[in-house]
Design an enzyme around this catalytic site. Structure first.
Site, short mmCIF file in Angstrom:
data_model
loop_
_atom_site.label_atom_id
_atom_site.label_comp_id
_atom_site.label_asym_id
_atom_site.label_seq_id
_atom_site.Cartn_x
_atom_site.Cartn_y
_atom_site.Cartn_z
N MET A 27 0.85 -1.19 0.00
CA MET A 27 0.00 0.00 0.00
C MET A 27 0.89 1.24 0.00
O MET A 27 1.58 1.52 0.99
CB MET A 27 -0.94 0.00 1.22
CG MET A 27 -2.06 -1.02 1.08
SD MET A 27 -3.17 -1.05 2.52
CE MET A 27 -2.15 -1.93 3.70
N ALA A 28 0.85 1.96 -1.11
CA ALA A 28 1.67 3.16 -1.26
C ALA A 28 1.28 4.15 -0.17
O ALA A 28 0.10 4.37 0.10
CB ALA A 28 1.44 3.77 -2.64
N GLN A 60 8.08 -4.34 -4.74
CA GLN A 60 7.16 -4.18 -5.87
C GLN A 60 7.60 -3.04 -6.79
O GLN A 60 7.91 -1.94 -6.32
CB GLN A 60 5.74 -3.90 -5.40
CG GLN A 60 4.76 -3.96 -6.58
CD GLN A 60 3.34 -3.57 -6.23
OE1 GLN A 60 3.07 -2.43 -5.89
NE2 GLN A 60 2.43 -4.53 -6.32
N CYS A 64 -2.66 -1.33 -9.89
CA CYS A 64 -2.93 0.01 -9.38
C CYS A 64 -3.94 0.74 -10.28
O CYS A 64 -3.74 0.84 -11.49
CB CYS A 64 -1.64 0.83 -9.27
SG CYS A 64 -1.96 2.48 -8.62
N ASN A 99 -6.99 -11.82 -2.58
CA ASN A 99 -6.95 -10.48 -1.98
C ASN A 99 -8.27 -9.74 -2.24
O ASN A 99 -8.85 -9.87 -3.30
CB ASN A 99 -5.76 -9.69 -2.58
CG ASN A 99 -5.75 -8.22 -2.19
OD1 ASN A 99 -5.77 -7.35 -3.05
ND2 ASN A 99 -5.73 -7.94 -0.91
N GLY A 100 -8.68 -8.98 -1.23
CA GLY A 100 -9.85 -8.13 -1.38
C GLY A 100 -10.84 -8.32 -0.24
O GLY A 100 -11.42 -9.40 -0.09
N GLY A 144 -4.92 -5.95 3.15
CA GLY A 144 -4.48 -4.57 2.99
C GLY A 144 -5.10 -3.66 4.02
O GLY A 144 -4.63 -3.54 5.16
N ARG A 145 -6.21 -3.01 3.66
CA ARG A 145 -6.74 -1.89 4.44
C ARG A 145 -7.03 -2.22 5.90
O ARG A 145 -6.82 -1.38 6.77
CB ARG A 145 -7.98 -1.33 3.75
CG ARG A 145 -7.64 -0.58 2.47
CD ARG A 145 -8.85 -0.36 1.61
NE ARG A 145 -9.43 -1.64 1.18
CZ ARG A 145 -10.60 -1.78 0.60
NH1 ARG A 145 -11.34 -0.73 0.38
NH2 ARG A 145 -11.04 -2.97 0.22
#
Ligand code: FMN
Length: 330
Positions: free
Chosen positions: A16-17, A69, A108, A213-214, A237-238
Site C-alpha cells: 500500500m503506497a 514491488q 494500481c 486479496n480483497g 491490505g486496508r
C-alpha cells in the site's frame, strides 16, 4: 472444492503506497504477517537513479520475508530495475535481508498511474504483461529470485480477463499471482468478487501459487476466501492499517485457537511506536505530517475518536502526537 483451511497458509501484508513503509511492515511482521511487500516503486525512477526512490526499497532488520514491488510498462526498463534490486547494486537502497521476490504491479487503479500505461492499465494488453514478466524473470533469475505479480479482475466489467493475464504471466515465469477481485473501474467498491480468484486458481497449474486479496477483515473472511477460491495464501491490505493485529487474529481463527484483541491502551501505544519509527526514518516534520492520518486509523471506534482526529490533524511535533494519544509515561 479443495481448500487450504487449517493448512499453514501464508498471510501477506498487501503493498500500500504511503503506508507499507519499513516501520509498518515490521509492525505487521511482529503481529503475525508471514510476508510483506514494499510500496510500489517506479522502475523508470530507479533506472534514472533517483535517490528519493531508493529509500522505498530499503529492507530493515527483521523484515526477513519482504518482496519489492515495481511498476512501469517498458519490459526493458522493468528488467533493468529488477536486476538493480536483485543484485543490490542500487545506490542508496540498503538491505538487512535480501528481497524474497520482485513483484510487478498490474493492479494500481490510480489515474496518474494508468494514464502512463502502468499498473492496471497493463491488463488491457495481456501480451505486454507476459513480455514484462519475461524480462523481469530473465533479469533476476541469475540471483535466484522469483517473480510475482499482482493483478485485478480486469479493466472493467466488459473486460474481466484475470485468467488470461495470469496465464500470460505464468507462461513467462511468474511463480505467484495475487488477485484482487475487483476491476480497475471498480476501484474499491462494490465488494471484491472471489469467483474471479477461484477461476484463476483453477486455470493455473498447482506449481503457481495464487493469492487471494480483497475485503479480508477477519478470520471468517479469510476462511471464506480459502473455501470459495482454493487459493494458496491470503493478502490483507486496508484492515491492517489501524489493526496490524489482524494477522494474529486470522492465524488464531485458522487454528481454531483463542484470540485476545489488544486493549485500547495497547492500540494507542502501538500507534505511538509506529509514529516514533516513522519520525526516526523520515525526520520530525515529514514524519509527523505522515503520521497524522496513520494514527487516525488506530483510534477508529475509540471513545472521543473524532475529537482526537481533529487534534491529530493539527499536530506539529512528536510531543503533540504523544499527548493526543496519551502515551506519556506508559
Ligand atoms: C492506500 C492504498 C495504497 C495501495 N497501494 C498499492 C500499491 O502500491 N501496490 C499494489 O499492488 N496495490 C496497492 N493497493 C491495493 C492493495 O494492495 C489491495 O489490493 C487492496 O487494498 C485490496 O485489499 P484489501 O481489501 O485487503 O484492502 C493500495 C491500496 C490502498 C488502499
Amino acid at each position: 472444492m479443495m481448500n487450504n483451511i487449517g493448512k499453514n497458509i501464508p498471510l501477506i501484508l498487501a503493498p500500500m503506497a504511503g503506508f507499507t513503509d519499513a516501520p509498518f511492515r515490521l509492525l505487521c511482521r511482529r503481529f503475525g504477517a508471514d510476508r510483506t511487500v514494499t510500496e510500489m516503486i517506479s522502475a523508470q525512477a530507479m533506472v534514472y537513479k533517483d535517490q528519493k526512490t531508493a529509500v522505498l526499497a530499503k529492507i530493515p532488520e527483521g523484515d526477513t520475508q519482504c518482496a519489492i514491488q515495481i511498476f512501469g510498462h517498458d519490459p526493458a526498463v522493468m528488467g533493468e530495475a529488477a536486476a538493480m534490486l536483485a543484485s543490490g547494486e542500487y545506490s542508496g537502497c540498503t538491505y538487512a535481508h535480501p528481497p524474497q521476490a520482485i513483484d510487478i504491479n498490474m493492479g494500481c487503479p490510480v489515474r496518474k498511474i494508468v494514464t502512463s500505461g502502468d499498473g492496471s492499465a497493463l491488463m488491457q494488453n495481456p501480451a505486454l504483461c507476459g513480455q514484462i514478466v519475461a524480462a523481469v524473470h530473465r533479469a533476476i533469475q541469475p540471483y535466484g529470485l522469483p517473480v510475482t505479480v499482482k493483478i485485478r479482475a480486469g479493466w472493467d466489467s466488459a473486460h474481466v480477463n484475470a485468467v488470461e493475464v495470469a496465464a500470460a504471466c505464468a507462461d513467462n515465469g511468474a511463480a505467484e499471482i495475487a488477485v484482487h477481485g475487483r476491476t480497475r473501474n471498480q476501484m474499491y467498491a462494490p465488494s471484491s468478487d472471489n469467483s474471479i480468484i477461484r477461476a484463476v486458481r483453477r486455470a493455473l497449474p498447482d506449481s503457481i501459487s495464487v493469492i487471494g486479496n480483497g475485503d479480508v477483515r477477519s478470520g471468517d473472511d479469510t476462511c471464506r476466501m480459502l473455501e470459495e477460491t482454493g487459493c494458496d495464501g491470503v493478502m490483507i491490505g486496508r484492515e491492517s492499517l489501524g489493526n496490524p493485529w489482524i494477522f494474529s487474529a486470522v492465524r488464531a481463527a485458522l487454528a481454531d485457537a483463542l484470540y485476545t484483541p489488544p486493549t485500547e491502551e495497547e492500540m494507542r501505544r502501538t500507534a505511538m511506536e509506529l509514529i516514533e519509527s516513522i519520525v526516526q526514518e523520515k525526520g520530525e516534520e515529514r514524519g509527523v505530517r505522515e503520521s497524522r492520518g496513520r494514527a487516525a486509523h488506530f483510534i477508529r471506534g475509540m471513545r472521543g475518536s473524532s475529537r482526537m482526529r481533529e487534534q491529530l490533524n493539527r499536530a506539529q511535533t512528536l510531543e503533540d502526537l504523544r499527548n493526543i494519544l496519551e502515551v506519556n509515561g506508559i
